[in-house]
Design an enzyme around this catalytic site. Structure first.
Site, PDB file in Angstrom:
ATOM      1  N   ASN A  86       0.842  -1.186   0.000  1.00  0.00           N
ATOM      2  CA  ASN A  86       0.000   0.000   0.000  1.00  0.00           C
ATOM      3  C   ASN A  86       0.882   1.242   0.000  1.00  0.00           C
ATOM      4  O   ASN A  86       1.895   1.281   0.703  1.00  0.00           O
ATOM      5  CB  ASN A  86      -0.900   0.020   1.241  1.00  0.00           C
ATOM      6  N   GLY A  92      -4.182   3.192   0.859  1.00  0.00           N
ATOM      7  CA  GLY A  92      -4.521   2.536   2.116  1.00  0.00           C
ATOM      8  C   GLY A  92      -3.352   2.356   3.064  1.00  0.00           C
ATOM      9  O   GLY A  92      -3.387   1.497   3.946  1.00  0.00           O
ATOM     10  N   GLN A  93      -2.299   3.173   2.906  1.00  0.00           N
ATOM     11  CA  GLN A  93      -1.143   3.049   3.798  1.00  0.00           C
ATOM     12  C   GLN A  93      -1.381   3.809   5.090  1.00  0.00           C
ATOM     13  O   GLN A  93      -1.660   5.007   5.071  1.00  0.00           O
ATOM     14  CB  GLN A  93       0.126   3.585   3.104  1.00  0.00           C
ATOM     15  N   HIS A  99       6.071  -1.897   3.898  1.00  0.00           N
ATOM     16  CA  HIS A  99       5.807  -3.261   4.357  1.00  0.00           C
ATOM     17  C   HIS A  99       5.064  -4.012   3.263  1.00  0.00           C
ATOM     18  O   HIS A  99       4.236  -3.448   2.547  1.00  0.00           O
ATOM     19  CB  HIS A  99       4.999  -3.263   5.653  1.00  0.00           C
ATOM     20  N   LEU A 100       5.379  -5.284   3.175  1.00  0.00           N
ATOM     21  CA  LEU A 100       4.709  -6.182   2.234  1.00  0.00           C
ATOM     22  C   LEU A 100       3.758  -7.056   3.043  1.00  0.00           C
ATOM     23  O   LEU A 100       4.193  -7.750   3.979  1.00  0.00           O
ATOM     24  CB  LEU A 100       5.762  -7.028   1.509  1.00  0.00           C
ATOM     25  N   HIS A 101       2.463  -7.004   2.704  1.00  0.00           N
ATOM     26  CA  HIS A 101       1.476  -7.855   3.371  1.00  0.00           C
ATOM     27  C   HIS A 101       1.445  -9.221   2.682  1.00  0.00           C
ATOM     28  O   HIS A 101       1.308  -9.293   1.459  1.00  0.00           O
ATOM     29  CB  HIS A 101       0.065  -7.273   3.229  1.00  0.00           C
TER      30      HIS A 101
END
Ligand code: 5GP
Ligand code: ZN
Length: 113
Positions: A86, A92-93, A99-101
């Site tokens: 994001n 949506g950050q 970061h990688l979801h």
């Protein structure tokens, strides 16, 4: 710097850690959106994807390959999973440390909301 993910890296706040090496940390999301929800972050603070350049190519590759390895370890490789980045408000950050979801363990919808 008041960064919650830097504080997790520094062990100033706790997290359920899934993987760590010299360049990155992976931990379980505090508010999981799927049965498996892991965040993969660089140990070096980078605020958004917009701050990346070609010097970060190895790091980003390492983050993706770590996510696919964790997915495999969690039994998600065959059933499938989703990786999400994001960026900024409309992306949506909420936490401004990239970061990688890794999300898996349920069917994902497409297109995203
Ligand atoms: P974003 O919306 O910025 O892409 O995602 C940030 C993620 O970080 C969210 O899924 C949120 O639940 C997670 N998160 C925020 N604060 C913490 C925390 O203190 N610990 C953990 N483990 N996850 C967090
Ligand atoms: Zn940070």
């Amino acid at each position: 710097m008041d960064c919650i993910f830097c504080k997790i890296i520094a062990r100033e706040i706790p997290a359920n850690i899934a993987y760590e090496d010299d360049r990155l940390l992976a931990f379980h999301d505090i508010s999981p959106q799927a049965p498996s929800h892991v965040l993969i972050i660089p140990k070096h603070h980078i605020a958004t994807l917009n701050d990346l350049n070609s010097d970060n190519a190895d790091l980003i590759s390492h983050m993706v390959l770590t996510a696919t390895k964790l997915a495999d370890e969690q039994g998600l490789a065959k059933s499938g999973y989703r990786l999400i980045w994001n960026c900024n408000e409309q992306g949506g950050q909420d936490v401004f440390h990239i970061h990688l979801h890794l999300l898996g363990g349920r069917a994902m919808h497409w297109p995203p909301g």
